[in-house]
Design a protein around this motif. Structure first.
Motif, PDB file in Angstrom:
ATOM      1  N   GLU A  25      27.445  40.634  48.477  1.00 12.88           N
ATOM      2  CA  GLU A  25      27.977  39.634  47.543  1.00 12.88           C
ATOM      3  C   GLU A  25      29.295  40.073  46.905  1.00 12.88           C
ATOM      4  O   GLU A  25      29.494  39.985  45.686  1.00 12.88           O
ATOM      5  CB  GLU A  25      26.939  39.297  46.464  1.00 12.88           C
ATOM      6  N   PHE A  26      30.199  40.541  47.741  1.00 11.05           N
ATOM      7  CA  PHE A  26      31.533  40.902  47.251  1.00 11.05           C
ATOM      8  C   PHE A  26      32.441  39.676  47.265  1.00 11.05           C
ATOM      9  O   PHE A  26      32.430  38.890  48.207  1.00 11.05           O
ATOM     10  CB  PHE A  26      32.141  42.003  48.129  1.00 11.05           C
ATOM     11  N   ASP A  27      33.258  39.549  46.231  1.00  8.51           N
ATOM     12  CA  ASP A  27      34.196  38.433  46.163  1.00  8.51           C
ATOM     13  C   ASP A  27      35.479  38.720  46.934  1.00  8.51           C
ATOM     14  O   ASP A  27      36.177  37.795  47.336  1.00  8.51           O
ATOM     15  CB  ASP A  27      34.531  38.101  44.709  1.00  8.51           C
ATOM     16  N   ASP A  28      35.810  39.995  47.122  1.00 11.66           N
ATOM     17  CA  ASP A  28      37.012  40.316  47.892  1.00 11.66           C
ATOM     18  C   ASP A  28      36.911  41.737  48.422  1.00 11.66           C
ATOM     19  O   ASP A  28      35.988  42.497  48.085  1.00 11.66           O
ATOM     20  CB  ASP A  28      38.291  40.133  47.053  1.00 11.66           C
ATOM     21  N   LEU A  29      37.871  42.106  49.254  1.00 13.17           N
ATOM     22  CA  LEU A  29      37.873  43.400  49.929  1.00 13.17           C
ATOM     23  C   LEU A  29      38.025  44.556  48.945  1.00 13.17           C
ATOM     24  O   LEU A  29      37.363  45.592  49.077  1.00 13.17           O
ATOM     25  CB  LEU A  29      39.010  43.429  50.961  1.00 13.17           C
ATOM     26  N   ASP A  30      38.877  44.392  47.952  1.00  8.71           N
ATOM     27  CA  ASP A  30      39.105  45.470  46.987  1.00  8.71           C
ATOM     28  C   ASP A  30      37.843  45.790  46.194  1.00  8.71           C
ATOM     29  O   ASP A  30      37.572  46.958  45.883  1.00  8.71           O
ATOM     30  CB  ASP A  30      40.242  45.093  46.026  1.00  8.71           C
ATOM     31  N   GLU A  31      37.064  44.753  45.868  1.00 13.08           N
ATOM     32  CA  GLU A  31      35.807  44.985  45.159  1.00 13.08           C
ATOM     33  C   GLU A  31      34.861  45.818  46.019  1.00 13.08           C
ATOM     34  O   GLU A  31      34.183  46.726  45.519  1.00 13.08           O
ATOM     35  CB  GLU A  31      35.143  43.663  44.795  1.00 13.08           C
ATOM     36  N   CYS A  32      34.816  45.534  47.307  1.00 13.19           N
ATOM     37  CA  CYS A  32      33.957  46.290  48.216  1.00 13.19           C
ATOM     38  C   CYS A  32      34.403  47.753  48.294  1.00 13.19           C
ATOM     39  O   CYS A  32      33.572  48.663  48.261  1.00 13.19           O
ATOM     40  CB  CYS A  32      33.989  45.637  49.596  1.00 13.19           C
TER      41      CYS A  32
END
Length: 279
Positions: A25-32
């Protein structure tokens, strides 16, 4: 809109690893990327395979291992030999957050990649995907202050690092109960297990073993507490090893240990490759 896009990609994108990552449930790559760095820090206390063997031998603890199969079940999904189960999911989460001194919780050691070359979810490796999938659980229930066992203590890296004699210390001179699936690929190779004083079997289901978990646990509890349990039964082994440890037994979740012994000797391919060959 973001959640809808994530749902579409996670369920219909052809790359299985991408689907696994997006279940986190990541909103974007940087969050991951940030989350995986946090997971790396939290699991910094994972011992080497040899250190894990030493710890078990010194303290007489049990071990419950978490790997990719457990992560899938913990996320509410099915795997090839274990259909999804809400009860199994809850039990795995319960064990993940436990602080029992009698049972060592084990993970793969994890070194996050150099994120400079990660430009999309497709660029992540397999274990990145596994840890990303359950990262929210790991962030909530694990701690960098804790010592964890190495889940690879029964896999090929253990044999490569410590050799065959090292792991045989776990059961040398012990009376053991081997818990495995009826008709499964588990093989009691006496080149590996000849140091056992004696052994008995308890059989569960080779497929979907957790569906008969209560009966399996009852069968195990009929044995004296000086018995050593060696369990090879997929995610069910993680739960059973933990539950037996809480009842005063020593129980080791050994997974594909005999198969990996054969892989180490060059007699067979990896357990995953052998499973595909049998299909």
């Amino acid at each position: 809109m973001i959640k809808f896009q994530r749902y579409i990609v996670s369920n219909f994108h052809p790359n299985k690893n991408v689907r696994r990552i997006l279940r986190g449930e990541f909103d974007d790559l940087d969050e991951c990327k940030t989350t995986l760095r946090q997971v790396e820090h939290l699991l910094s206390g994972v011992m080497s395979t040899s250190e894990t063997i030493d710890f078990i031998c010194k303290h007489g603890t049990s071990i419950a291992r978490f790997g990719d199969g457990e992560y899938e079940c913990m996320s509410g999904n099915s795997i090839d030999f274990q259909k999804k189960s809400e009860r199994l999911q809850k039990r795995l989460l319960e064990i993940l957050r436990s602080d029992s001194e009698s049972c060592l919780i084990a993970f793969h050691n994890y070194d996050a990649p150099d994120f400079e070359h990660i430009k999309s979810f497709k660029n992540f490796e397999y274990m990145d995907g596994c840890f990303a999938q359950v990262s929210k659980h790991l962030l909530k229930y694990t701690s960098a202050d804790r010592v964890y066992g190495n889940a690879l203590m029964s896999r090929l890296p253990m044999f490569q690092e410590g050799g065959v004699e090292n792991i045989k210390r776990l059961w040398a001179g012990r009376d053991a109960v081997l818990v495995t699936g009826k008709g499964s690929a588990f093989e009691l190779d006496l080149r590996l297990f000849h140091d056992l004083e004696s052994f008995s079997y308890v059989y569960g289901l080779a497929r979907h073993a957790f569906s008969k978990y209560d009966a399996l646990l009852d069968d195990c509890l009929q044995f004296d507490k000086d018995k050593l349990f060696l369990i090879a039964l997929g995610p069910t082994a993680t739960v059973l090893a933990y539950d037996l440890s809480q009842q005063g037994y020593q129980a080791l979740d050994i997974g594909h240990l005999p198969n990996c012994f054969h892989e180490f000797l060059g007699e067979k391919r990896s357990p995953e490759s052998e499973r595909k060959k049998r299909k």
